[in-house]
Design an enzyme around this catalytic site. Structure first.
Site, mmCIF file in Angstrom:
data_model
loop_
_atom_site.group_PDB
_atom_site.id
_atom_site.type_symbol
_atom_site.label_atom_id
_atom_site.label_comp_id
_atom_site.label_asym_id
_atom_site.label_seq_id
_atom_site.Cartn_x
_atom_site.Cartn_y
_atom_site.Cartn_z
ATOM 1 N N ALA A 82 -3.428 -6.476 -11.127
ATOM 2 C CA ALA A 82 -4.138 -7.308 -10.143
ATOM 3 C C ALA A 82 -5.404 -6.586 -9.711
ATOM 4 C CB ALA A 82 -3.263 -7.552 -8.915
ATOM 5 N N THR A 133 2.585 -9.363 -2.291
ATOM 6 C CA THR A 133 2.209 -8.666 -1.066
ATOM 7 C C THR A 133 2.637 -9.432 0.186
ATOM 8 O OG1 THR A 133 0.272 -7.987 0.235
ATOM 9 C CG2 THR A 133 -0.063 -9.799 -1.284
ATOM 10 N N ASP A 134 2.783 -8.701 1.281
ATOM 11 C CA ASP A 134 3.085 -9.368 2.562
ATOM 12 C C ASP A 134 1.855 -10.089 3.112
ATOM 13 O OD1 ASP A 134 1.539 -7.156 3.341
ATOM 14 O OD2 ASP A 134 3.021 -6.367 4.764
ATOM 15 N N GLU A 135 0.670 -9.793 2.553
ATOM 16 C CA GLU A 135 -0.556 -10.412 3.082
ATOM 17 C C GLU A 135 -0.581 -11.921 2.871
ATOM 18 O OE1 GLU A 135 -4.275 -8.528 2.414
ATOM 19 O OE2 GLU A 135 -3.457 -6.520 2.661
ATOM 20 N N TYR A 158 -8.426 -12.011 -1.461
ATOM 21 C CA TYR A 158 -7.349 -11.279 -2.156
ATOM 22 C C TYR A 158 -6.000 -11.933 -1.911
ATOM 23 C CZ TYR A 158 -3.565 -7.888 -2.621
ATOM 24 O OH TYR A 158 -2.359 -7.291 -2.923
ATOM 25 N N LYS A 162 -3.332 -13.877 -4.425
ATOM 26 C CA LYS A 162 -1.928 -13.455 -4.618
ATOM 27 C C LYS A 162 -0.990 -14.606 -4.273
ATOM 28 C CE LYS A 162 -0.515 -9.891 -5.647
ATOM 29 N NZ LYS A 162 -0.240 -9.294 -6.997
ATOM 30 N N PRO A 213 -14.430 6.316 8.613
ATOM 31 C CA PRO A 213 -14.651 4.953 9.109
ATOM 32 C C PRO A 213 -13.342 4.278 9.529
ATOM 33 C CG PRO A 213 -14.785 4.982 6.713
ATOM 34 C CD PRO A 213 -14.532 6.397 7.134
HETATM 35 P P1 NAD Z 1 -4.276 -0.850 -8.234
HETATM 36 O O1 NAD Z 1 -5.557 -1.513 -7.925
HETATM 37 O O2 NAD Z 1 -4.112 0.592 -7.941
HETATM 38 O O3 NAD Z 1 -3.934 -1.030 -9.792
HETATM 39 C C1 NAD Z 1 -4.100 -2.253 -10.459
HETATM 40 C C2 NAD Z 1 -3.995 -1.992 -11.957
HETATM 41 O O4 NAD Z 1 -4.107 -3.251 -12.643
HETATM 42 C C3 NAD Z 1 -5.098 -1.091 -12.500
HETATM 43 O O5 NAD Z 1 -4.559 -0.123 -13.364
HETATM 44 C C4 NAD Z 1 -6.016 -2.059 -13.262
HETATM 45 O O6 NAD Z 1 -6.691 -1.454 -14.351
HETATM 46 C C5 NAD Z 1 -5.010 -3.093 -13.730
HETATM 47 N N1 NAD Z 1 -5.619 -4.402 -13.991
HETATM 48 C C6 NAD Z 1 -6.517 -5.067 -13.210
HETATM 49 N N2 NAD Z 1 -6.844 -6.235 -13.797
HETATM 50 C C7 NAD Z 1 -6.131 -6.323 -14.944
HETATM 51 C C8 NAD Z 1 -6.016 -7.308 -15.971
HETATM 52 N N3 NAD Z 1 -6.736 -8.441 -15.934
HETATM 53 N N4 NAD Z 1 -5.175 -7.069 -17.000
HETATM 54 C C9 NAD Z 1 -4.474 -5.924 -17.053
HETATM 55 N N5 NAD Z 1 -4.546 -4.962 -16.128
HETATM 56 C C10 NAD Z 1 -5.352 -5.155 -15.079
HETATM 57 O O7 NAD Z 1 -3.161 -1.728 -7.512
HETATM 58 P P2 NAD Z 1 -1.811 -1.266 -6.785
HETATM 59 O O8 NAD Z 1 -2.120 -0.851 -5.407
HETATM 60 O O9 NAD Z 1 -1.068 -0.357 -7.686
HETATM 61 O O10 NAD Z 1 -1.061 -2.680 -6.693
HETATM 62 C C11 NAD Z 1 -0.200 -3.113 -7.742
HETATM 63 C C12 NAD Z 1 0.330 -4.478 -7.401
HETATM 64 O O11 NAD Z 1 1.043 -4.427 -6.166
HETATM 65 C C13 NAD Z 1 -0.763 -5.541 -7.205
HETATM 66 O O12 NAD Z 1 -0.306 -6.745 -7.757
HETATM 67 C C14 NAD Z 1 -0.912 -5.656 -5.703
HETATM 68 O O13 NAD Z 1 -1.321 -6.945 -5.326
HETATM 69 C C15 NAD Z 1 0.514 -5.382 -5.251
HETATM 70 N N6 NAD Z 1 0.633 -4.788 -3.917
HETATM 71 C C16 NAD Z 1 0.005 -3.611 -3.606
HETATM 72 C C17 NAD Z 1 0.197 -3.036 -2.349
HETATM 73 C C18 NAD Z 1 -0.456 -1.740 -1.952
HETATM 74 O O14 NAD Z 1 -0.301 -1.333 -0.799
HETATM 75 N N7 NAD Z 1 -1.145 -1.041 -2.825
HETATM 76 C C19 NAD Z 1 1.018 -3.676 -1.416
HETATM 77 C C20 NAD Z 1 1.591 -4.910 -1.749
HETATM 78 C C21 NAD Z 1 1.423 -5.434 -3.033
HETATM 79 O O1 DAU Z 2 -0.112 -5.246 3.020
HETATM 80 C C1 DAU Z 2 -0.168 -5.037 1.637
HETATM 81 C C2 DAU Z 2 -1.580 -4.815 1.183
HETATM 82 O O2 DAU Z 2 -1.973 -3.537 1.664
HETATM 83 C C3 DAU Z 2 -1.748 -4.902 -0.324
HETATM 84 O O3 DAU Z 2 -1.438 -6.188 -0.755
HETATM 85 C C4 DAU Z 2 -3.173 -4.532 -0.752
HETATM 86 O O4 DAU Z 2 -3.252 -4.492 -2.165
HETATM 87 C C5 DAU Z 2 -3.501 -3.167 -0.184
HETATM 88 O O5 DAU Z 2 -4.844 -2.847 -0.487
HETATM 89 C C6 DAU Z 2 -3.278 -3.125 1.328
HETATM 90 O O6 DAU Z 2 -4.244 -3.958 2.019
HETATM 91 P P1 DAU Z 2 -4.939 -3.478 3.398
HETATM 92 O O7 DAU Z 2 -6.181 -4.220 3.574
HETATM 93 O O8 DAU Z 2 -3.937 -3.473 4.510
HETATM 94 O O9 DAU Z 2 -5.204 -1.930 3.000
HETATM 95 P P2 DAU Z 2 -6.475 -0.962 3.240
HETATM 96 O O10 DAU Z 2 -6.045 0.410 2.851
HETATM 97 O O11 DAU Z 2 -7.718 -1.517 2.662
HETATM 98 O O12 DAU Z 2 -6.617 -1.005 4.826
HETATM 99 C C7 DAU Z 2 -5.533 -0.620 5.677
HETATM 100 C C8 DAU Z 2 -5.996 -0.820 7.097
HETATM 101 O O13 DAU Z 2 -7.004 0.165 7.417
HETATM 102 C C9 DAU Z 2 -6.642 -2.168 7.365
HETATM 103 O O14 DAU Z 2 -6.307 -2.585 8.683
HETATM 104 C C10 DAU Z 2 -8.145 -1.885 7.260
HETATM 105 C C11 DAU Z 2 -8.239 -0.456 7.757
HETATM 106 N N1 DAU Z 2 -9.308 0.389 7.164
HETATM 107 C C12 DAU Z 2 -9.398 0.441 5.812
HETATM 108 C C13 DAU Z 2 -10.369 1.239 5.226
HETATM 109 C C14 DAU Z 2 -10.502 1.298 3.711
HETATM 110 C C15 DAU Z 2 -10.120 1.143 7.993
HETATM 111 O O15 DAU Z 2 -9.995 1.107 9.232
HETATM 112 N N2 DAU Z 2 -11.060 1.952 7.398
HETATM 113 C C16 DAU Z 2 -11.220 2.029 6.043
HETATM 114 O O16 DAU Z 2 -12.131 2.768 5.567
#
Ligand code: NAD
Ligand code: DAU
Length: 355
Positions: A82, A133-135, A158, A162, A213
């Protein structure tokens, strides 16, 4: 031994999942496009391993997905691939529709056709697990938690993308009977997270004495889930989840962003005392808020606990300490993943408003 087609397995969560799956004896076909967020360095421990096949490619390439499923006689698909960063979806939503919606559709179509052609005994065991995701549930007020029956109300491009992918997964089950499972989890943190997300970004900037930030008033709440716990939950759902069901996964660790940033500063001060003696907290800057910034997320993980016996094992204080140590020990990994186009700059619109 099972053969898994893992998509996005060079990313943060997918990479952690692949390392663990190969270590426990599964065979993994790892399909990843290697966008800015995908890094083969994350997979160094399984490079050349007989049970790990890496394929650079797009989940939107239906023919490629079909070929990989058939050639490797896949038992289950785990879809991590994703575009995952909210700020990037504000700057450019199109890529999110392309991968998260159209890409997931192509993968589902390939999986459905493959599954339908399997002998009946193998059809029964096949699974398509979609990681979401919970979002998708939108934003909470000061009380309450998301359950699996909370109505969808995505607020960012985003989360909208999802949500669309979750609905497609659901539709493939109801229309064609594809044995799907969906997990909706909260914010992950831990090793190998790309340093655009709050925790690794803060860590990296604080280590180098750069301004930290914090969006808006810093009081937004996220429910932090250690990535290893998330991988264990996915494993449990894959093994024993009820087909067609969704499972919420959360860390039971709600924290305000400001608290998270201050905790990282304190941990770094203790491990690497600042040269000028000034606590790293002094680097915090309140910057213009993220447009449409969701206030609070919190997961009720009662269903996965009751039905599958999963609970998070790593509390926030332990997990954040481990994460700080991991990043301190893996600065070459950080340098390698930052040698592309992204260099820790602010994205998703915003100018510094604090002192
Ligand atoms: P990430 O951005 O670290 O990794 C995404 C990976 O997907 C990368 O390796 C990228 O190269 C690959 N990718 C992107 N587009 C692609 C495509 N078209 N075909 C094949 N590969 C592709 O993401 P993450 O944080 O590891 O998240 C993984 C999954 O979990 C996502 O679906 C995200 O929505 C979900 N998720 C993440 C979080 C979080 O906190 N990180 C929370 C809830 C859900
Ligand atoms: O809740 C699950 C989601 O969590 C996933 O689905 C997403 O893939 C993942 O990116 C994450 O989303 P958030 O937007 O919550 O994560 P992020 O790390 O971007 O931001 C976390 C919180 O911190 C959010 O309230 C925004 C804030 N933030 C983020 C950044 C990058 C800041 O205050 N400063 C920053 O520089």
């Amino acid at each position: 031994m099972k053969t898994l087609l893992v998509t996005g397995g060079a990313g943060f969560i997918g990479g952690n999942f692949v390392l663990e799956a190969v270590a426990r004896g599964d065979r993994v076909v790892n399909l990843d496009k290697l966008t800015y967020a995908g890094n083969l360095d994350t997979l160094a421990a399984v490079r050349g391993h007989a049970n790990h096949v890496f394929v650079q490619g797009d989940i939107g390439d239906r023919a490629l997905c079909a070929r990989l499923l058939a050639e490797h006689a896949v038992d289950a698909v785990v879809n991590f691939a994703a575009e995952s960063h909210v700020d990037r979806s504000i700057d450019g939503p199109a890529a999110f529709i392309e991968t998260n919606v159209a890409g997931t559709l192509a993968l589902l179509e390939a999986a459905r056709d493959y599954w339908k052609a399997l002998p009946l005994a193998r059809q029964d065991g096949f699974r398509f697990l979609h990681v979401s995701t919970d979002e998708v549930y939108g934003s909470l007020g000061p009380v309450g938690r998301f359950t699996e029956t909370t109505p969808y109300a995505p607020n960012s491009p985003y989360s909208a993308s999802k949500a669309a992918s979750d609905h497609l997964v659901r539709a493939f089950h109801h229309t064609w009977g594809l044995p799907v499972l969906t997990t909706n989890c909260s914010n992950n943190y831990g090793p190998y997270q790309f340093p655009e997300k709050l925790i690794p970004l803060t860590l990296q900037k604080a280590l180098h004495g750069e301004p930290l930030p914090v969006y808006g008033d810093g009081r937004n709440v996220r429910d932090w889930l250690y990535v290893g716990d998330h991988c264990a939950a996915i494993r449990r759902v894959l093994e024993a989840g009820r087909v067609g069901e969704t499972y919420n996964v959360g860390g039971d660790a709600e924290r305000e962003n400001l608290h998270v940033v201050r905790t990282i500063c304190a941990l770094l001060d203790a491990r690497r005392p600042p040269a000028d003696g000034r606590p790293r907290e002094s680097l915090i800057r309140f910057v213009k808020d993220r447009p449409g910034h969701d206030r609070r997320y919190a997961i009720d993980a009662g269903k996965i606990r009751r039905e599958l016996g999963w609970t998070p094992a790593v509390g926030f204080e332990e997990g954040i300490g481990r994460t700080v140590d991991w990043y301190l020990d893996h600065q070459p990994w950080v340098a390698r993943v930052l040698d592309g186009s992204y260099r820790l700059e602010r994205i998703g619109q915003g100018a510094e408003v604090g002192a």
